[in-house]
Design a protein around this motif. Structure first.
Motif, PDB file in Angstrom:
ATOM      1  N   VAL A 136      -3.824  -3.816  -1.683  1.00 56.97           N
ATOM      2  CA  VAL A 136      -3.389  -2.439  -1.937  1.00 56.97           C
ATOM      3  C   VAL A 136      -1.878  -2.350  -1.729  1.00 56.97           C
ATOM      4  O   VAL A 136      -1.370  -2.649  -0.643  1.00 56.97           O
ATOM      5  CB  VAL A 136      -4.102  -1.434  -1.022  1.00 56.97           C
ATOM      6  CG1 VAL A 136      -3.668  -0.004  -1.384  1.00 56.97           C
ATOM      7  CG2 VAL A 136      -5.614  -1.567  -1.130  1.00 56.97           C
ATOM      8  N   TYR A 137      -1.176  -1.935  -2.772  1.00 55.01           N
ATOM      9  CA  TYR A 137       0.276  -1.757  -2.746  1.00 55.01           C
ATOM     10  C   TYR A 137       0.578  -0.283  -2.593  1.00 55.01           C
ATOM     11  O   TYR A 137       0.020   0.549  -3.316  1.00 55.01           O
ATOM     12  CB  TYR A 137       0.868  -2.296  -4.046  1.00 55.01           C
ATOM     13  CG  TYR A 137       2.351  -2.074  -4.256  1.00 55.01           C
ATOM     14  CD1 TYR A 137       3.277  -2.234  -3.238  1.00 55.01           C
ATOM     15  CD2 TYR A 137       2.832  -1.736  -5.517  1.00 55.01           C
ATOM     16  CE1 TYR A 137       4.632  -2.050  -3.458  1.00 55.01           C
ATOM     17  CE2 TYR A 137       4.184  -1.557  -5.758  1.00 55.01           C
ATOM     18  CZ  TYR A 137       5.084  -1.706  -4.719  1.00 55.01           C
ATOM     19  OH  TYR A 137       6.427  -1.523  -4.945  1.00 55.01           O
ATOM     20  N   GLN A 138       1.453   0.055  -1.657  1.00 52.25           N
ATOM     21  CA  GLN A 138       1.772   1.461  -1.425  1.00 52.25           C
ATOM     22  C   GLN A 138       3.251   1.736  -1.591  1.00 52.25           C
ATOM     23  O   GLN A 138       4.099   0.964  -1.163  1.00 52.25           O
ATOM     24  CB  GLN A 138       1.290   1.901  -0.041  1.00 52.25           C
ATOM     25  CG  GLN A 138       1.777   1.040   1.126  1.00 52.25           C
ATOM     26  CD  GLN A 138       3.161   1.395   1.637  1.00 52.25           C
ATOM     27  OE1 GLN A 138       3.675   2.474   1.344  1.00 52.25           O
ATOM     28  NE2 GLN A 138       3.761   0.514   2.418  1.00 52.25           N
ATOM     29  N   ALA A 139       3.563   2.861  -2.241  1.00 53.22           N
ATOM     30  CA  ALA A 139       4.923   3.388  -2.336  1.00 53.22           C
ATOM     31  C   ALA A 139       4.824   4.841  -1.897  1.00 53.22           C
ATOM     32  O   ALA A 139       4.778   5.764  -2.705  1.00 53.22           O
ATOM     33  CB  ALA A 139       5.454   3.281  -3.759  1.00 53.22           C
ATOM     34  N   ALA A 140       4.734   5.034  -0.578  1.00 57.29           N
ATOM     35  CA  ALA A 140       4.352   6.349  -0.064  1.00 57.29           C
ATOM     36  C   ALA A 140       5.079   6.756   1.207  1.00 57.29           C
ATOM     37  O   ALA A 140       4.616   7.648   1.916  1.00 57.29           O
ATOM     38  CB  ALA A 140       2.839   6.367   0.184  1.00 57.29           C
ATOM     39  N   GLY A 141       6.217   6.124   1.504  1.00 50.74           N
ATOM     40  CA  GLY A 141       6.961   6.521   2.688  1.00 50.74           C
ATOM     41  C   GLY A 141       6.141   6.375   3.961  1.00 50.74           C
ATOM     42  O   GLY A 141       5.421   5.389   4.155  1.00 50.74           O
ATOM     43  N   LEU A 142       6.220   7.380   4.832  1.00 56.47           N
ATOM     44  CA  LEU A 142       5.480   7.359   6.083  1.00 56.47           C
ATOM     45  C   LEU A 142       3.976   7.275   5.850  1.00 56.47           C
ATOM     46  O   LEU A 142       3.242   6.665   6.633  1.00 56.47           O
ATOM     47  CB  LEU A 142       5.821   8.600   6.901  1.00 56.47           C
ATOM     48  CG  LEU A 142       5.196   8.715   8.295  1.00 56.47           C
ATOM     49  CD1 LEU A 142       5.693   7.599   9.207  1.00 56.47           C
ATOM     50  CD2 LEU A 142       5.521  10.082   8.899  1.00 56.47           C
ATOM     51  N   SER A 143       3.490   7.851   4.762  1.00 52.84           N
ATOM     52  CA  SER A 143       2.061   7.803   4.447  1.00 52.84           C
ATOM     53  C   SER A 143       1.578   6.375   4.251  1.00 52.84           C
ATOM     54  O   SER A 143       0.398   6.067   4.449  1.00 52.84           O
ATOM     55  CB  SER A 143       1.761   8.616   3.184  1.00 52.84           C
ATOM     56  OG  SER A 143       2.117   9.974   3.340  1.00 52.84           O
ATOM     57  N   GLY A 144       2.500   5.493   3.869  1.00 52.12           N
ATOM     58  CA  GLY A 144       2.137   4.106   3.652  1.00 52.12           C
ATOM     59  C   GLY A 144       1.639   3.408   4.897  1.00 52.12           C
ATOM     60  O   GLY A 144       0.900   2.413   4.810  1.00 52.12           O
ATOM     61  N   GLN A 145       2.022   3.910   6.077  1.00 51.89           N
ATOM     62  CA  GLN A 145       1.520   3.304   7.303  1.00 51.89           C
ATOM     63  C   GLN A 145       0.010   3.419   7.396  1.00 51.89           C
ATOM     64  O   GLN A 145      -0.672   2.515   7.894  1.00 51.89           O
ATOM     65  CB  GLN A 145       2.181   3.955   8.519  1.00 51.89           C
ATOM     66  CG  GLN A 145       3.666   3.680   8.622  1.00 51.89           C
ATOM     67  CD  GLN A 145       4.268   4.135   9.942  1.00 51.89           C
ATOM     68  OE1 GLN A 145       3.588   4.207  10.956  1.00 51.89           O
ATOM     69  NE2 GLN A 145       5.557   4.426   9.927  1.00 51.89           N
ATOM     70  N   GLY A 146      -0.526   4.526   6.874  1.00 51.20           N
ATOM     71  CA  GLY A 146      -1.977   4.697   6.858  1.00 51.20           C
ATOM     72  C   GLY A 146      -2.648   3.720   5.915  1.00 51.20           C
ATOM     73  O   GLY A 146      -3.758   3.228   6.194  1.00 51.20           O
ATOM     74  N   VAL A 147      -1.990   3.426   4.795  1.00 51.91           N
ATOM     75  CA  VAL A 147      -2.515   2.443   3.846  1.00 51.91           C
ATOM     76  C   VAL A 147      -2.590   1.076   4.505  1.00 51.91           C
ATOM     77  O   VAL A 147      -3.599   0.357   4.409  1.00 51.91           O
ATOM     78  CB  VAL A 147      -1.631   2.382   2.582  1.00 51.91           C
ATOM     79  CG1 VAL A 147      -2.092   1.255   1.662  1.00 51.91           C
ATOM     80  CG2 VAL A 147      -1.660   3.717   1.843  1.00 51.91           C
ATOM     81  N   ILE A 148      -1.521   0.689   5.179  1.00 51.94           N
ATOM     82  CA  ILE A 148      -1.465  -0.614   5.835  1.00 51.94           C
ATOM     83  C   ILE A 148      -2.527  -0.712   6.932  1.00 51.94           C
ATOM     84  O   ILE A 148      -3.222  -1.729   7.068  1.00 51.94           O
ATOM     85  CB  ILE A 148      -0.060  -0.866   6.397  1.00 51.94           C
ATOM     86  CG1 ILE A 148       0.940  -1.049   5.243  1.00 51.94           C
ATOM     87  CG2 ILE A 148      -0.047  -2.078   7.319  1.00 51.94           C
ATOM     88  CD1 ILE A 148       2.397  -1.089   5.675  1.00 51.94           C
TER      89      ILE A 148
END
Length: 350
Positions: A234-246
Motif C-alpha cells: 500500500v502506497y500512501q500520499a496522505a501527509g499525517l494520515s499516512g502514518q495510519g496507513v503504515i
C-alpha cells in the motif's frame, strides 16, 4: 537526498508559507544568535501545511531544511503551525507579519498558501517568498515544485515486484490535482512492470478541511479496507494520515510505501519500519535550504524551480535492507529511472 550543489544549478521550485506567532494562535520556534542586544538577526521562516510538525513526512522535511539553514547561518528562524479552519485572510495576515518582523525568506509549505502569498508578496517586494507545491507569480517568489509522478512511477515498479497477491493499493489524502500526480505515476509504474497487477486507489476526503492530510485514523481505515481486498503493498500520499496507513500495513504483515521523506528512517515510525519497503522522496529539505542559501548569497531564487529525477530532486529510497531481497526490484527501479531521465519513459501526471 541533500544534493544542494546540484539543486543550485537546476531549475527547482518549492513553495512554502510562513505563519506569524502573533496571529490566530500560531506558535513559533527559533534560536537567538544576536548577541543579547535584542536585535538578533532573522532569517528563514516557514509555515507548515496541514498536519504540522511531526508528520514524519512533508512538513518535517521542510523543518529539516530550516534546521540546516539555522545551523549554517546562525540566525533566528521561525516555524509556525497551522490552525484548524484557518482562512486565506488568516494566512495572509501571518505572512505579512513575518515579513514585517524581518524574516527573509518566508516559505509556505503547501499549495494551500498560494492565494495568500500572491497577495502578500506584492506588498513586500524586498522580502523573498517561497511556496512548496504550487506556482505563484511574482518577481520575489520562488515556486518550488516537484515531479512527484516520476518518483511515484518508481514506487509503482517496486510495488509490482514486491506483491505476491497481484493486488496493491494507493491511498491519497485529498482528491486534488497534486495528489493525482502521485496516483497517476504509481499506477503507470505498476502496470508497465506487470499488467496483471490490480491497483486499488482511494482518497480519504474531497477537501483538506475534512482531514484528509491530518487524520491517521482515516488512513488506517482505508488501508485496512484495501488489505481486506488482498492488497499486500500500500502506497500512501496522505501527509499525517499516512502514518495510519503504515501502521495498518505493519500490523497486517504487508508492505507500506512511504512518501516525501525516507519514512524508514523516521524515529516516530520505528516500530513499523520493517514493513516500510521504500519511500518516494521529495527533497523538500534541500529546496528550503537552497532558497535560504540564495538569499544569504544575495542572489535570491525566483520563478518556477522544478525538482525531478534528473536533478535528484525526487527519488526512491533503499534504506530498508529487505528491499534488496525483492527479486529483480532494484534492477527494475534502476532501469525505470534511467528511462525516465533519458526521456524514453514518459510518466503521466494525471
Amino acid at each position: 537526498m541533500r544534493r544542494i550543489s546540484r539543486l543550485a544549478r537546476v531549475a527547482v521550485g518549492v513553495a512554502s508559507l510562513a505563519l506569524a506567532a502573533t496571529a490566530c494562535g500560531g506558535t513559533s520556534t527559533g534560536s537567538d544568535s544576536g548577541g543579547g542586544d535584542g536585535k538578533e538577526a532573522k532569517g528563514l521562516a516557514i509555515a507548515y501545511d496541514i498536519g504540522g510538525k511531526g508528520d514524519q513526512s512533508f512538513n518535517d522535511a521542510a523543518y529539516a531544511g530550516l534546521q540546516r539553514a539555522e545551523k549554517k547561518y546562525g540566525y533566528k528562524s521561525a516555524d509556525i503551525e497551522p490552525t484548524e479552519g484557518e482562512t486565506d485572510a488568516d494566512k495572509e495576515q501571518r505572512l505579512a507579519s513575518l515579513a514585517k518582523q524581518g524574516y527573509n525568506p518566508v516559505i509556505g509549505v503547501g499549495f494551500a498558501y498560494g492565494p495568500a502569498m500572491e497577495a502578500v508578496a506584492a506588498k513586500y517586494p524586498d522580502t523573498t517568498f517561497g511556496i512548496v507545491d504550487s506556482v505563484v507569480e511574482g518577481e520575489n517568489v520562488a515556486s518550488l515544485v516537484f515531479a512527484e509522478h516520476e518518483a511515484s512511477y518508481l514506487a509503482g515498479v517496486a510495488a509490482a515486484k514486491a506483491t505476491k497477491t497481484k493486488t496493491v493499493g494507493f491511498v491519497g489524502g485529498v482528491d486534488v490535482p497534486l495528489i493525482h500526480k502521485f496516483q497517476a505515476g504509481f499506477e503507470q509504474g505498476v502496470k508497465d512492470t506487470d499488467p496483471k497487477v490490480k491497483v486499488i486507489s482511494q482518497y480519504l476526503t474531497q477537501t483538506a478541511e475534512e482531514g484528509g492530510f491530518s487524520s491517521p485514523d482515516k488512513g488506517r481505515a482505508a488501508a485496512e479496507g484495501q488489505i481486506e481486498k488482498k492488497a499486500d503493498v500500500v502506497y500512501q500520499a496522505a501527509g499525517l494520515s499516512g502514518q495510519g496507513v503504515i501502521e495498518a500495513a505493519a500490523k497486517a504483515g504487508v508492505w507500506a510505501i512511504g512518501v516525501d521523506s525516507d519514512q524508514y528512517k523516521q524515529e516516530a515510525l520505528a516500530a513499523y519500519k520493517d514493513h516500510i519497503l521504500t519511500s518516494a522522496t521529495k527533497d523538500i529539505d534541500g529546496a528550503v535550504y537552497a532558497l535560504a542559501e540564495s538569499v544569504q548569497d544575495g542572489k535570491p531564487l525566483s520563478g518556477v524551480r522544478t525538482f525531478d529525477l534528473k536533478s535528484d530532486g525526487v527519488g526512491l529510497s533503499d534504506s530498508n535492507p529487505k528491499f534488496a531481497q525483492i527479486a529483480g526490484a532494484q534492477d527494475a527501479v534502476a532501469k525505470a529511472k534511467e528511462g525516465i531521465v533519458a526521456g524514453t519513459i514518459k510518466v503521466r501526471s494525471e
